[in-house]
Design an enzyme around this catalytic site. Sequence first.
Site, mmCIF file in Angstrom:
data_model
loop_
_atom_site.group_PDB
_atom_site.id
_atom_site.type_symbol
_atom_site.label_atom_id
_atom_site.label_comp_id
_atom_site.label_asym_id
_atom_site.label_seq_id
_atom_site.Cartn_x
_atom_site.Cartn_y
_atom_site.Cartn_z
ATOM 1 N N HIS A 139 -13.476 3.510 -21.647
ATOM 2 C CA HIS A 139 -12.290 3.528 -22.491
ATOM 3 C C HIS A 139 -12.021 2.545 -23.435
ATOM 4 O O HIS A 139 -13.003 1.562 -23.567
ATOM 5 C CB HIS A 139 -11.095 3.574 -21.385
HETATM 6 C C1 T46 Z 1 -10.823 -2.946 -18.837
HETATM 7 C C2 T46 Z 1 -11.889 -3.128 -17.949
HETATM 8 C C3 T46 Z 1 -12.724 -4.343 -18.050
HETATM 9 C C4 T46 Z 1 -3.588 -1.697 -11.822
HETATM 10 O O1 T46 Z 1 -2.762 -1.109 -11.479
HETATM 11 N N1 T46 Z 1 -3.404 -2.882 -12.887
HETATM 12 C C5 T46 Z 1 -4.139 -3.092 -13.817
HETATM 13 O O2 T46 Z 1 -3.868 -4.171 -14.264
HETATM 14 C C6 T46 Z 1 -5.434 -2.774 -13.838
HETATM 15 C C7 T46 Z 1 -6.407 -3.119 -15.005
HETATM 16 C C8 T46 Z 1 -5.838 -1.541 -13.039
HETATM 17 N N2 T46 Z 1 -5.000 -0.968 -12.225
HETATM 18 C C9 T46 Z 1 -5.220 0.071 -11.202
HETATM 19 C C10 T46 Z 1 -5.317 1.274 -12.041
HETATM 20 C C11 T46 Z 1 -6.449 2.063 -11.235
HETATM 21 O O3 T46 Z 1 -5.731 2.681 -10.127
HETATM 22 O O4 T46 Z 1 -6.360 -0.388 -10.584
HETATM 23 C C12 T46 Z 1 -7.302 0.848 -10.637
HETATM 24 C C13 T46 Z 1 -8.691 0.737 -11.376
HETATM 25 O O5 T46 Z 1 -8.554 0.368 -12.762
HETATM 26 P P1 T46 Z 1 -9.457 1.022 -14.001
HETATM 27 O O6 T46 Z 1 -9.807 2.566 -13.509
HETATM 28 O O7 T46 Z 1 -8.667 0.848 -15.316
HETATM 29 O O8 T46 Z 1 -10.370 -0.025 -13.711
HETATM 30 P P2 T46 Z 1 -11.811 -0.128 -14.978
HETATM 31 O O9 T46 Z 1 -12.649 -1.261 -14.374
HETATM 32 O O10 T46 Z 1 -12.459 1.106 -15.165
HETATM 33 O O11 T46 Z 1 -11.235 -0.745 -16.185
HETATM 34 C C14 T46 Z 1 -10.494 -2.231 -16.039
HETATM 35 C C15 T46 Z 1 -9.486 -2.443 -16.970
HETATM 36 O O12 T46 Z 1 -8.352 -1.232 -16.725
HETATM 37 C C16 T46 Z 1 -9.628 -2.240 -18.360
HETATM 38 O O13 T46 Z 1 -8.461 -2.462 -19.215
HETATM 39 O O14 T46 Z 1 -10.772 -3.239 -20.029
HETATM 40 O O15 T46 Z 1 -11.381 -3.340 -16.387
#
Ligand code: T46
Length: 138
Positions: free
Chosen positions: A55
């Site tokens: 993303h």
């Molecule tokens: C990025 C890369 C490097 C939260 O509740 N709070 C938060 O601050 C974040 C980042 C995530 N979440 C929840 C949302 C999802 O249910 O944690 C779960 C996993 O998050 P996500 O699928 O967004 O994780 P990644 O590893 O795909 O992405 C993350 C960050 O979202 C993004 O900003 O740059 O790490």
Amino acid sequence: MEPSLPARCRLLPLRIRGDSRGSLIALEKATGVPFDVARAYFIFDTREGVSRGCHAHHRLNQLAVAVHGGCTMILDDGEMRETFRLASPDQGLLIGPMVWREMHDFTPDCVLLVLADAPYDTDDYIFDYEEFRRLAGS
Ligand code: T46
């Protein structure tokens, strides 16, 4: 050799405060973090073969540090795409707005610490690559 990174991305060397007891790295404005930290999170226990990210963000600035283990980062500003390994606790990766990021090939022990300049906001995410390309080009 330092990778050439897409626009709005930069590597930040982090100074190790070592002594006979071991090592410490501080992250703050004085050590080069170019924004006020509003949020910190860390990614760990990533399953083998899993990819994360995939993303971009409209506005968010982040600093990512592989404090243990490592992963392969793909960064894409809409024109240039670069792949490199983030795998050293003394190397910070600054990722600005409008950068498509993917994370692959996590080591089982990888702990990726991320500092961000804004609270968590799902409206800031762009999950569709074609939409990202369109917005990046406009
Ligand atoms: C990025 C890369 C490097 C939260 O509740 N709070 C938060 O601050 C974040 C980042 C995530 N979440 C929840 C949302 C999802 O249910 O944690 C779960 C996993 O998050 P996500 O699928 O967004 O994780 P990644 O590893 O795909 O992405 C993350 C960050 O979202 C993004 O900003 O740059 O790490």
